[in-house]
Design a protein around this motif. Structure first.
Motif, PDB file in Angstrom:
ATOM      1  N   SER A 233       0.809  -1.221   0.000  1.00 54.91           N
ATOM      2  CA  SER A 233       0.000   0.000   0.000  1.00 54.91           C
ATOM      3  C   SER A 233       0.842   1.271   0.000  1.00 54.91           C
ATOM      4  O   SER A 233       0.327   2.361  -0.291  1.00 54.91           O
TER       5      SER A 233
ATOM      6  N   LYS B  75       2.344   3.916  -4.796  1.00 55.58           N
ATOM      7  CA  LYS B  75       1.242   4.591  -5.459  1.00 55.58           C
ATOM      8  C   LYS B  75       1.543   4.694  -6.951  1.00 55.58           C
ATOM      9  O   LYS B  75       2.683   4.958  -7.344  1.00 55.58           O
ATOM     10  N   LEU B  76       0.515   4.490  -7.764  1.00 50.43           N
ATOM     11  CA  LEU B  76       0.650   4.557  -9.210  1.00 50.43           C
ATOM     12  C   LEU B  76      -0.164   5.745  -9.720  1.00 50.43           C
ATOM     13  O   LEU B  76      -1.373   5.825  -9.469  1.00 50.43           O
ATOM     14  N   ARG B  77       0.499   6.682 -10.413  1.00 56.76           N
ATOM     15  CA  ARG B  77      -0.173   7.879 -10.901  1.00 56.76           C
ATOM     16  C   ARG B  77       0.241   8.175 -12.345  1.00 56.76           C
ATOM     17  O   ARG B  77       1.289   7.715 -12.802  1.00 56.76           O
TER      18      ARG B  77
ATOM     19  N   THR C 106       3.170  14.601  -8.627  1.00 54.29           N
ATOM     20  CA  THR C 106       2.709  15.365  -7.473  1.00 54.29           C
ATOM     21  C   THR C 106       3.817  16.309  -7.005  1.00 54.29           C
ATOM     22  O   THR C 106       4.996  16.118  -7.335  1.00 54.29           O
TER      23      THR C 106
ATOM     24  N   SER D 110       5.485   5.399  -7.290  1.00 57.51           N
ATOM     25  CA  SER D 110       6.164   6.076  -6.181  1.00 57.51           C
ATOM     26  C   SER D 110       6.046   5.305  -4.879  1.00 57.51           C
ATOM     27  O   SER D 110       5.011   4.715  -4.580  1.00 57.51           O
TER      28      SER D 110
ATOM     29  N   GLU E 183       5.823   5.937  -1.073  1.00 52.09           N
ATOM     30  CA  GLU E 183       5.438   7.088  -0.268  1.00 52.09           C
ATOM     31  C   GLU E 183       5.254   6.713   1.199  1.00 52.09           C
ATOM     32  O   GLU E 183       4.765   5.634   1.515  1.00 52.09           O
TER      33      GLU E 183
ATOM     34  N   GLU F 207       3.289  11.142   3.709  1.00 54.83           N
ATOM     35  CA  GLU F 207       3.024  12.171   2.717  1.00 54.83           C
ATOM     36  C   GLU F 207       4.278  12.644   1.993  1.00 54.83           C
ATOM     37  O   GLU F 207       4.279  13.696   1.342  1.00 54.83           O
TER      38      GLU F 207
ATOM     39  N   VAL G 120       7.402  11.437  -0.785  1.00 57.05           N
ATOM     40  CA  VAL G 120       7.838  10.450  -1.771  1.00 57.05           C
ATOM     41  C   VAL G 120       9.307  10.152  -1.502  1.00 57.05           C
ATOM     42  O   VAL G 120      10.158  11.042  -1.579  1.00 57.05           O
TER      43      VAL G 120
ATOM     44  N   ASN H  61      10.960   6.635  -6.493  1.00 58.79           N
ATOM     45  CA  ASN H  61      10.110   6.715  -7.674  1.00 58.79           C
ATOM     46  C   ASN H  61      10.767   6.070  -8.884  1.00 58.79           C
ATOM     47  O   ASN H  61      11.981   6.159  -9.066  1.00 58.79           O
TER      48      ASN H  61
END
Length: 343
Positions: free
Chosen positions: A5, A8-10, A14, A52, A54, A57, A59, A62
């Motif tokens: 968890s 994160k995949l974006r 950010t 990323s 993380e 909050e 990073v 990456n």
């Protein structure tokens, strides 16, 4: 099995990711530098996917992929001190093991088609063979060296003007030349290369004799390569001539790409490069090109590359690749290089 968890995949960067990449110092042995153009460069990424790591909050790691059809290019690979080959501390073993497991899982999923609409045949990247972190990435995730680039500098204290120099903005004017010279290269993609500004040399009849595209680049040089690199970085601002070529705190130079010349004539390339430097009011170019490329083979021993080359030399860059288990692809080079991927 799914990714942890904390990954994160974006599809967009950010502010926290931008902070990581902006503050990342590249290189571990020899030269060390930071990219100063990252805030704008990252917005130019073609079809990006950001994976990323993380925590709180922030990073802390990456991998950025540029999705180019059946081939994905790895544009950024930044993981603080988690990934350090050679001298990995015992306290980092657990973190390295976790990172390897999670990233290998993601790479496997990509090749299984879980993160894209089209089947992925390969991933590729450019790494400095002297950089321990890059080697760690390559060796631990199944990437193999398939070709080699060269980092070829061209410098002039007083670059010569040419009356034959022209600025061009129409990709269609140079596309035939680019296709003839590079169209059969491995990983040929012109998403970035076809964006102006282009420069060329034209004769009196209007024939295009040579051409290139250039990108203006800004780096902060933390350390130059070589045993005296650290000291040299500090004293260069006080050395006449050399301080025109290298400005460690804010080092600006040009990167040429899709370089063409009639009959691969070294005199035309030297005239073009010098005239472009004169026009742009700069003193240094850094040209990344496959060592096997016909145009480089024709000119590498025929051009006076300048003072910067005499001091720094021409360093190799490994092209590494990981293939789908069922792929029959054979990458032998030359590989097509676009400036965006290097800066």
């Amino acid at each position: 099995m799914t990714l942890s968890s904390i990954f994160k995949l974006r599809t967009s960067a950010t502010p926290a990711l931008l902070e990581l990449l902006t503050n990342t110092t590249l290189g571990t042995n020899g030269a060390m530098y930071r990219h100063l153009d990252t805030p704008t460069r990252i917005l130019e990424a073609d079809n990006p996917l950001f994976l990323s790591l993380e925590r709180n909050e922030k990073v802390i790691g990456n991998v950025t992929f540029c999705q180019r059809g059946s081939a994905w290019y790895i544009r950024y690979f930044a993981f603080h001190s988690l990934a350090q080959a050679g001298g990995v501390k015992k306290t980092e073993d657990k973190g390295n093991s976790f990172l390897k497991r999670e990233l290998n899982q993601f790479f496997d999923e990509v090749f299984e088609g879980k993160h894209s609409e089209k089947a992925i045949e390969s991933m590729y990247a450019y790494i400095d063979p002297r950089n321990d972190r890059s080697k760690w990435m390559s060796e631990n995730f199944g990437f193999k060296v398939v070709s080699h680039l060269v980092t070829q500098s061209f410098s002039r204290i007083s670059p010569k003007k040419s009356n034959r120099l022209v600025k061009m903005s129409d990709w269609n004017e140079i596309q035939p030349l680019v296709e003839d010279n590079y169209g059969q290269h491995d990983y040929y993609v012109t998403t970035h290369a076809e964006k102006p500004l282009f420069y060329g040399l034209k004769d009196e009849s209007g024939e295009l004799l040579a051409s290139c595209r250039v990108t203006r680049v800004n780096w902060q040089i933390v350390r130059l390569p070589g045993k005296m690199g650290g000291i040299l970085t500090k004293v260069i601002p006080y050395i006449p001539f050399l301080n025109k070529l290298i400005k460690p705190k804010h080092h600006t130079f040009l990167v040429p790409e899709i370089v063409t010349a009639k009959n691969n004539d070294p005199k035309l390339i030297e005239e073009l490069f010098s005239a472009v430097l004169n026009e742009e009011k700069l003193n240094l170019m850094v040209w990344w090109i496959d060592q096997k490329d016909e145009i480089y083979q024709s000119v590498k021993n025929q051009i006076a590359w300048g003072l910067f080359h005499k001091i720094i030399g021409a360093h190799p860059v490994d092209v590494v690749e990981r293939l789908h288990p069922n792929s029959t692809r054979t990458t032998k080079g030359p590989v097509f290089v676009t400036a965006y991927d290097m800066v």
